[in-house]
Design an enzyme around this catalytic site. Structure first.
Site, mmCIF file in Angstrom:
data_model
loop_
_atom_site.group_PDB
_atom_site.id
_atom_site.type_symbol
_atom_site.label_atom_id
_atom_site.label_comp_id
_atom_site.label_asym_id
_atom_site.label_seq_id
_atom_site.Cartn_x
_atom_site.Cartn_y
_atom_site.Cartn_z
ATOM 1 N N ARG A 102 -2.283 -0.948 5.435
ATOM 2 C CA ARG A 102 -3.476 -1.525 4.818
ATOM 3 C C ARG A 102 -3.142 -2.872 4.183
ATOM 4 N NH1 ARG A 102 -5.075 3.477 1.098
ATOM 5 N NH2 ARG A 102 -2.834 3.786 1.283
ATOM 6 N N CYS A 115 0.870 -1.187 0.000
ATOM 7 C CA CYS A 115 0.000 0.000 0.000
ATOM 8 C C CYS A 115 0.902 1.231 0.000
ATOM 9 C CB CYS A 115 -1.004 -0.028 1.143
ATOM 10 S SG CYS A 115 -0.294 -0.118 2.795
#
Lengths: 300, 142
Positions: A252, A247
């Site tokens: 994430r 990410c």
């Protein structure tokens, strides 16, 4: 001693149901010997405004990173941290946090680099616990310190560096950022301008699967058949090849790493924590703009 | 940057933070977060609030520029206590300060609070966005 897994029926379909616990189970188990509950958030003060009784605060930014290098703690620093927090090597750790467990998953991933055996996520995270009106407290109960052993961090199994990604191009690569970040329209998340890169776009061949496609509305993970629809049918991840997720700084993509590795049971999934803040600013690495994954560059 | 002194309120807050050890600084930030005053109800129209996109959570700033001295208001959700704490420092610290004093607050004021270790530099940057927007609202109204 590790605590027995949560037998909740809805968890049993996952490849490794022992990696998740429900809020019901946790509420009953609080105070059990050998269980350490830890809260890991994006917001550094959120724990202090009220947390699950007995939970220990752990902050990814200020506690899991080396204060100087862009790297995680080494074995000695990690042992000191865990000892100070009162965690033993054979304790069961349940992590939870804000933002659908982004930072809890990131912390779980870092703990996994040190091979802490039994580390689980609270399905639904902090928001679900709060939404259910369960107990929160501002009281901090210090745990007696422990003697956590010094373990050499293993970066070879779960972590990918930039060069690993360059050598991986052509094999499954998942970009879990927002569509605007993937196409290159933005170099950062809408509300995170400080975590920027010099170029916008994605790593050639990366499939765009935003992290939230793994999460249900209440922040819990989607059922297995829906996860398979997203990752196997949607992005061709079937376990036949190694996978790398990324990410912007790796939080994430830790969420997606958890889904692939622990819920879908795909072996050989690595998280590229350098992610776009490294790749998008590195000199002479290939970048693709737009909504198509693009081709792997020819090797010279 | 001007060589003008900080508003007295901000100066006191900074001295208070620097007099504490690291973990107590976080506690003081929590107190500011808890004490962020609710904006006066019904007086500020909804579209007059300005979102601060530099912050990771929804925080809104409004400066009552028609008052002398100007009044800084801020609104941020309970789920974002760090941002609330920063907003509260500015709201409290600017109370009674003149327009010129507020315009003179340096954008690196957040770094002077001694919070880098307890909060991390990355999280401090949103506060500069609040200062910049407060100052811009003041200059826009001139």
């Amino acid at each position: 001693m590790p605590v027995a897994p949560d037998p909740a029926p809805e968890l049993q379909e996952y490849a490794h149901p022992e990696r998740l616990v429900t809020t019901d189970w946790l509420a009953e188990q609080l105070g059990t010997d050998g269980l350490v509950v830890m809260e890991s958030n994006e917001d550094v003060l959120l724990y202090d405004t009220g947390h699950i009784p007995g939970a220990v605060k752990i902050d990814w930014h200020t506690e899991l990173n080396d204060p100087v290098l862009r790297d995680y703690l080494d074995g000695e620093q990690f042992a000191a941290l865990m000892s100070a927090k009162g965690v033993s090597r054979d304790d069961t750790i349940v992590l939870y946090g804000d933002k659908s467990n982004w930072w809890a998953a990131y912390t779980l991933w870092v703990f996994s680099l040190f091979g802490h055996d039994d580390v689980r996520l609270l399905n639904g995270g902090r928001d679900k616990w709060v939404a259910e009106g369960r107990d929160l407290t501002r009281d901090v109960e210090p745990r007696p310190s422990t003697d956590y052993p010094v373990i050499t961090r293993d970066d070879s199994t779960l972590r990918a560096y930039k060069d690993d990604v360059l050598n991986h191009l052509g094999k499954p690569l998942i970009d879990v950022r927002s569509p605007e970040e993937y196409t290159g329209e933005r170099t950062h998340m809408p509300a995170y301008p400080e975590e920027s890169a010099l170029r916008g776009g994605h790593i050639p061949t990366a499939q765009s699967v935003p992290w939230a496609r793994a999460a249900a509305e209440d922040g819990t993970f989607k059922p297995l058949d829906e996860l398979k629809a997203v990752y196997t049918e949607g992005a061709g991840i079937d376990g036949s090849d190694p996978v790398i997720t990324y990410c912007r700084i790796g939080e994430r993509s830790s969420h997606t790493w958890f889904v692939l590795q622990h819920l879908m049971g795909i072996d050989n999934v690595r998280n590229y924590d350098g992610s776009w803040t490294e790749w998008g600013s590195a000199v002479r690495v290939p970048i693709v703009k737009g909504s198509e994954p693009g081709d792997a560059p020819a090797r010279s | 940057m001007t060589d003008q002194a900080l508003p007295a309120g901000l100066q006191t807050i900074r001295d208070d933070f620097l007099a504490l050890g690291q973990s107590d600084r976080l506690q003081l930030l929590l107190e500011f977060s808890d004490d962020l005053p609710d904006p006066p109800e019904g007086i500020i129209p909804e579209d007059a609030w300005e979102r601060v996109p530099e912050c990771q959570s929804p925080v809104f700033i409004h400066v009552a520029t028609d008052q002398t001295p100007p009044v800084v208001n801020a609104s941020a959700p309970a789920e974002a206590p760090t941002t609330r704490g920063f907003a509260s420092i500015l709201v409290t610290g600017c109370q009674g300060a003149s327009r010129e004093e507020i315009l003179g607050i340096p954008l690196d004021f957040p770094q002077s609070l001694g919070l880098e270790e307890a909060v991390s530099l990355l999280r401090l940057r949103g506060m500069a966005g609040m200062i910049w927007r407060i100052q811009r609202q003041l200059t826009d109204a001139a």
